[in-house]
Motif scaffolding. Structure first.
Motif, mmCIF file in Angstrom:
data_model
loop_
_atom_site.group_PDB
_atom_site.id
_atom_site.type_symbol
_atom_site.label_atom_id
_atom_site.label_comp_id
_atom_site.label_asym_id
_atom_site.label_seq_id
_atom_site.Cartn_x
_atom_site.Cartn_y
_atom_site.Cartn_z
ATOM 1 N N ILE A 1 11.071 -20.095 9.844
ATOM 2 C CA ILE A 1 11.677 -19.314 8.714
ATOM 3 C C ILE A 1 12.207 -20.379 7.699
ATOM 4 O O ILE A 1 12.739 -21.088 7.970
ATOM 5 C CB ILE A 1 12.336 -18.115 8.776
ATOM 6 C CG1 ILE A 1 13.760 -18.224 9.677
ATOM 7 C CG2 ILE A 1 11.483 -16.942 9.690
ATOM 8 C CD1 ILE A 1 14.599 -17.223 9.762
ATOM 9 N N GLY B 1 14.786 -22.859 11.761
ATOM 10 C CA GLY B 1 14.744 -22.378 10.302
ATOM 11 C C GLY B 1 14.748 -23.902 9.698
ATOM 12 O O GLY B 1 15.059 -24.866 10.388
ATOM 13 N N ILE C 1 7.946 -12.815 3.410
ATOM 14 C CA ILE C 1 8.328 -11.267 4.012
ATOM 15 C C ILE C 1 8.920 -10.549 2.904
ATOM 16 O O ILE C 1 9.890 -11.095 2.737
ATOM 17 C CB ILE C 1 9.410 -11.746 5.134
ATOM 18 C CG1 ILE C 1 8.426 -12.498 6.184
ATOM 19 C CG2 ILE C 1 9.584 -10.646 5.838
ATOM 20 C CD1 ILE C 1 7.284 -12.136 6.798
ATOM 21 N N PHE D 1 2.907 -20.733 6.007
ATOM 22 C CA PHE D 1 4.061 -19.619 5.714
ATOM 23 C C PHE D 1 3.510 -18.592 4.831
ATOM 24 O O PHE D 1 2.533 -18.693 3.930
ATOM 25 C CB PHE D 1 5.077 -20.380 5.042
ATOM 26 C CG PHE D 1 5.957 -21.521 5.773
ATOM 27 C CD1 PHE D 1 6.990 -20.994 6.528
ATOM 28 C CD2 PHE D 1 5.617 -22.554 6.159
ATOM 29 C CE1 PHE D 1 7.693 -21.529 7.373
ATOM 30 C CE2 PHE D 1 6.467 -23.592 6.783
ATOM 31 C CZ PHE D 1 7.284 -23.037 7.457
ATOM 32 N N LEU E 1 7.838 -16.901 6.422
ATOM 33 C CA LEU E 1 7.686 -17.099 8.010
ATOM 34 C C LEU E 1 6.343 -17.524 8.301
ATOM 35 O O LEU E 1 5.403 -17.574 7.641
ATOM 36 C CB LEU E 1 7.583 -15.407 8.684
ATOM 37 C CG LEU E 1 7.677 -15.245 10.047
ATOM 38 C CD1 LEU E 1 8.394 -15.920 10.881
ATOM 39 C CD2 LEU E 1 7.462 -13.951 10.366
ATOM 40 N N ARG E 2 6.507 -18.694 9.180
ATOM 41 C CA ARG E 2 5.258 -19.150 9.959
ATOM 42 C C ARG E 2 5.188 -19.006 11.278
ATOM 43 O O ARG E 2 6.257 -19.057 12.066
ATOM 44 C CB ARG E 2 5.614 -20.636 9.617
ATOM 45 C CG ARG E 2 4.294 -21.560 10.164
ATOM 46 C CD ARG E 2 4.494 -23.043 10.113
ATOM 47 N NE ARG E 2 3.480 -23.813 10.024
ATOM 48 C CZ ARG E 2 3.253 -24.691 11.072
ATOM 49 N NH1 ARG E 2 4.098 -24.682 12.115
ATOM 50 N NH2 ARG E 2 2.332 -25.218 11.223
ATOM 51 N N TYR F 1 13.867 -20.144 3.196
ATOM 52 C CA TYR F 1 14.128 -19.516 1.927
ATOM 53 C C TYR F 1 13.443 -20.611 0.928
ATOM 54 O O TYR F 1 13.680 -21.907 0.945
ATOM 55 C CB TYR F 1 15.315 -19.378 1.568
ATOM 56 C CG TYR F 1 16.054 -17.683 2.231
ATOM 57 C CD1 TYR F 1 15.509 -16.752 1.800
ATOM 58 C CD2 TYR F 1 16.814 -18.141 3.517
ATOM 59 C CE1 TYR F 1 16.084 -15.705 2.308
ATOM 60 C CE2 TYR F 1 17.245 -16.909 3.907
ATOM 61 C CZ TYR F 1 16.915 -15.656 3.298
ATOM 62 O OH TYR F 1 17.734 -14.551 3.988
ATOM 63 N N LEU G 1 11.800 -15.182 1.383
ATOM 64 C CA LEU G 1 11.983 -15.385 2.760
ATOM 65 C C LEU G 1 10.549 -15.731 3.080
ATOM 66 O O LEU G 1 9.441 -14.900 3.062
ATOM 67 C CB LEU G 1 12.579 -14.233 3.416
ATOM 68 C CG LEU G 1 12.573 -14.453 4.967
ATOM 69 C CD1 LEU G 1 13.375 -15.633 5.317
ATOM 70 C CD2 LEU G 1 13.247 -13.156 5.687
#
Length: 299
Positions: free
Chosen positions: A121, A85, A138, A135, A279-280, A123, A277
């Motif tokens: 991940i 994270g 989600i 990124f 995600l990569r 925020y 949120l």
């Protein structure tokens, strides 16, 4: 993205959470920029031991720009993802526009790749800032519906205070041995974030169901609905058992994760929030069911 930053008058450092002055500089940065005080984390077990901060400091020790990476394995669609994270990303106004944040972000992502993480991940309220790094957003969904009848034979419960040494030790033990709260999307380890989030939101209550050794993070919203934020236990109790143990008879419930282990089925609703949120990694894998990470894992 590889353009060198304008770092005149600054010194780059990483891995400085073990230095009291370095940690204090991060606490000050986040308080000044976001109004978030993570200082109490030192009394709650300290920052995540896997944390690796990256930052630029001025000659007086002020942290001008920071981002921190840490191990954050999570469950996605039934399997555990070896992930990291990113959090605590900030730049002070006098040093913005000099490429410092781009620099620490690239350094953090390079570190994640060297550690072998398969995904990262984070925020953010600025998703476009991270899209150039690969990124993607989600979609997140909470669940709402009528409350089940509380279990009649549920055991007793009591409120836990993380500021109490005995309660803190109990919570740390439960967090260390916890099971994922959902098979769709949930963290497997998040002690530091769970504990600091008990301090950042004054409305959050953490109750222990004595007979099930389950810590329940919850609150009541302005409409009188029971909000279930997280469940920390080796075996997740049903929603009926949770309501019975807490002695709560709410007509409606909102659950802030997919309730596939709760013995209750609500209706998914999109999360309306300023934070996204992201995600990569993992190709184009998407959630099989509407879900969200617990707010107690928000970082």
């Amino acid at each position: 993205m590889n353009k060198p930053p304008d770092s005149a008058g600054l010194t780059f450092r990483q891995d400085y959470f073990g230095d009291p002055a370095g940690w204090a500089a991060l606490v000050c940065l986040l308080d000044d920029i976001f109004g978030i005080d993570i200082g109490p984390l030192l009394q709650l077990g300290g920052p995540d031991p896997t944390s690796m901060p990256f930052g630029w400091f001025d000659a007086e020790g002020t942290l001008a720009a920071n981002i921190s990476a840490f191990a954050l394995p999570f469950v996605l669609n039934g399997r555990i993802v070896h992930a990291a994270g990113l959090q605590s990303g900030a730049v002070r106004p006098p040093w913005r526009g000099r490429g410092l944040y781009r620099d620490v972000t690239v350094k953090a992502l390079d570190w994640c790749e060297r550690q072998g993480f398969e995904a990262v991940i984070l925020y953010t309220d600025k998703p476009s800032l991270y899209e150039p790094y690969g990124f993607r957003a989600i979609p997140q969904h909470r669940y709402e519906g009528a409350a089940p009848d509380p279990s009649i034979f549920a055991g007793s419960s009591r409120l836990l205070a993380p500021s109490n040494a005995d309660d803190l030790a109990l919570l740390q033990s439960l967090l260390k041995a916890r099971s994922p709260v959902s098979t769709s999307l949930s963290v497997t380890v998040n002690a530091a974030m769970f504990l600091i989030n008990t301090q950042l939101d004054a409305d959050v209550r953490v109750s222990l169901l004595e007979d099930q050794q389950a810590a329940i993070a919850w609150k009541m919203d302005a409409a009188g609905r029971f909000n279930l934020l997280d469940v920390v236990a080796t075996e997740i109790p049903t929603l009926a058992a949770i309501l019975g143990g807490l002695d709560i008879a709410s007509a409606a419930v909102e659950v802030f994760f997919r309730p596939d282990k709760l013995g209750w089925a609500g209706a998914p609703q999109p999360v309306e929030s300023g934070t996204v949120l992201m995600l990569r990694g993992l190709g184009d894998e998407a959630l099989h069911f509407p879900a969200m990470l617990s707010p107690m894992a928000d970082f």
